[in-house]
Enzyme design. Structure first.
Site, PDB file in Angstrom:
ATOM      1  CB  SER A   1     -27.829  28.021 -67.796  1.00  0.00           C
ATOM      2  OG  SER A   1     -27.773  27.823 -68.333  1.00  0.00           O
TER       3      SER A   1
ATOM      4  CG  ASP B   1     -24.874  26.186 -68.074  1.00  0.00           C
ATOM      5  OD1 ASP B   1     -24.574  26.208 -69.487  1.00  0.00           O
ATOM      6  OD2 ASP B   1     -25.753  25.218 -67.207  1.00  0.00           O
TER       7      ASP B   1
ATOM      8  N   GLY C   1     -34.764  25.172 -63.031  1.00  0.00           N
ATOM      9  CA  GLY C   1     -35.129  23.684 -62.959  1.00  0.00           C
ATOM     10  C   GLY C   1     -34.958  22.938 -64.161  1.00  0.00           C
TER      11      GLY C   1
HETATM   12  C1  GLA Z   1     -24.920  21.605 -66.611  1.00  0.00           C
HETATM   13  C2  GLA Z   1     -24.108  22.371 -66.120  1.00  0.00           C
HETATM   14  C3  GLA Z   1     -22.913  23.381 -67.937  1.00  0.00           C
HETATM   15  C4  GLA Z   1     -22.760  21.926 -68.367  1.00  0.00           C
HETATM   16  C5  GLA Z   1     -24.650  20.946 -69.075  1.00  0.00           C
HETATM   17  C6  GLA Z   1     -24.267  19.943 -69.942  1.00  0.00           C
HETATM   18  O1  GLA Z   1     -26.228  23.160 -67.603  1.00  0.00           O
HETATM   19  O2  GLA Z   1     -24.215  24.128 -65.703  1.00  0.00           O
HETATM   20  O3  GLA Z   1     -21.622  23.663 -67.978  1.00  0.00           O
HETATM   21  O4  GLA Z   1     -21.910  20.709 -68.521  1.00  0.00           O
HETATM   22  O5  GLA Z   1     -24.814  21.265 -68.293  1.00  0.00           O
HETATM   23  O6  GLA Z   1     -24.114  20.493 -71.446  1.00  0.00           O
END
Ligand code: GLA
Length: 382
Positions: A123, A169, A119
């Site tokens: 990612s 990500d 969190g």
């Molecule tokens: C999260 C999502 C990504 C992207 C970001 C914001 O990490 O998983 O795909 O949209 O937010 O840039």
């Protein structure tokens, strides 16, 4: 991370050892919430990753153990076998996405753990998906490319977790390369490796330790919906516009009043952000990190005021960065908590970290965490 504790747990639960795989978390220099709008992103894989030991068990069941939370879960491979635990859904989803592509994944035993903070906008979930995607592809010789693994990770989020995320990500986790950022065109999926060595600067993350959960409240999906609403309106006049990436400020202004004020404000951020990334990349080519930093502050301002994915803790860290003369600072990732990413001159680093962490703790009674950014390789077998 020391993988010994994974090996020990695996041996105690399932007997003899399996193969070990890893896939990392990511940072993103600039280009936020642009991926699902077909724009560009500029991520890099980092030295924090998920690790799994895995071994086929000759059944049609998966037995998984999440070492960091000390939980186990057993589930089958059919659509109806979807587990209730969210962490298990990442693994289950990858298996299902592979099966839906006509590939045979059979049962396996696994223990996994990692050091990507949960969190925190780095990612951790994409790292987990990519770790299992890469592992299963290798174990069962499925022949998927890294990009296909990334796309199945994204599909797992959409179909088994409920987050309509973009591709950034999972892409970064699968494709990372030590010392390089990746400039990805999220519309064509073409990308290039960009060397990243900002001489005289350091890149550091400060974690508010306010955990985000993009699924909860559906705020992330609402942002995406706003963007799609605006595209639908613009496309009435410009049918060639399929994504916000294809639109410009003039097209956007022409639909003011025809879309809700909130949707308009969201789209205004995205159209600006697509351009900001291009400007930052051009500046980086000239080693002009002052401009890159300025763009990062602009991104924060937009994410906070127009996209409304910041929070008081993140805004405070951003203000502190400004006060300390930091070159660039902004909320990183999906938002609603997690980290700021900071581009700071080497000589200011110590004072910035000291002053900011002390002030943050005093104000919020939370000890923030600090991570120096180290750009590493993507998914791999160990
Ligand atoms: C999260 C999502 C990504 C992207 C970001 C914001 O990490 O998983 O795909 O949209 O937010 O840039």
């Amino acid at each position: 991370m020391d993988t010994l504790k994974i090996r020990e747990k695996f041996a105690s639960l399932y007997g003899s050892g399996g193969a070990m795989y890893t896939s990392p978390g990511r940072i993103n220099i600039i280009g936020e919430h642009t991926d699902y709008n077909g724009g560009f992103v500029l991520p890099g894989a980092i030295d924090k990753a998920m690790y799994c030991e895995i071994k086929p068990n000759g059944t049609k069941k998966i037995r998984a153990f999440a070492l960091d939370v000390n939980e186990s879960c057993e589930f089958g491979l059919e659509e109806a076998d979807k587990p209730t635990k969210q962490w298990a859904c990442y693994i289950f989803g990858m298996c299902r996405e592979m099966a839906n592509k006509g590939k045979t994944v059979l049962g396996f035993d696994t223990v996994f753990a990692g050091d990507v903070p949960l969190g925190a906008g780095m990612s951790s979930s994409a790292a987990l998906e990519s770790c299992f995607g890469y592992a299963l592809n290798d174990l069962y010789n499925l022949g998927f490319s890294r990009m296909e693994i990334a796309l199945m990770g994204q599909a797992t989020e959409h179909n088994y977790v409920g987050i309509k995320c973009g591709i950034m990500d999972q892409f970064a986790s699968c494709h990372g390369k030590e010392g390089y950022l990746m400039k990805l065109d999220c519309r064509s999926l073409e990308f290039e490796y960009v060397p990243f060595n900002p001489k005289g600067y350091r890149v550091v993350l400060i974690n508010t330790c306010v955990e985000h959960n993009l699924a909860a409240g559906g705020e992330y999906n609402k942002r995406r919906q706003s963007c799609e609403n605006v595209v639908a309106e613009i496309a009435k006049m410009h049918p060639e516009v399929k994504l916000l990436r294809d639109a410009n400020m003039d097209m956007l202004k022409a639909v003011k009043g025809k879309v809700s004020a909130v949707d308009y404000m969201r789209a205004e951020f995205v159209v600006g952000e697509v351009q900001r990334l291009l400007d930052a990349c051009a500046a980086m080519e000239k080693d002009d990190y002052e401009t890159v930093g300025k763009k990062m502050y602009e991104t924060h301002e937009g994410l906070s005021k127009k996209y409304e994915v910041s929070c008081p803790e993140l805004d405070f860290l951003n203000d502190m960065a400004k006060e300390c003369g930091v070159t660039g600072s902004r909320v990183m990732g999906g938002g609603f908590g997690g980290c700021t990413i900071n581009l700071v001159k080497t000589e200011l680093y110590d004072a910035f970290i000291k002053k900011t962490t002390e002030a943050y703790e005093k104000k919020f009674n939370i000890k923030p965490k600090v991570y120096d950014v180290v750009i590493k390789n993507g998914a791999a077998k160990l």
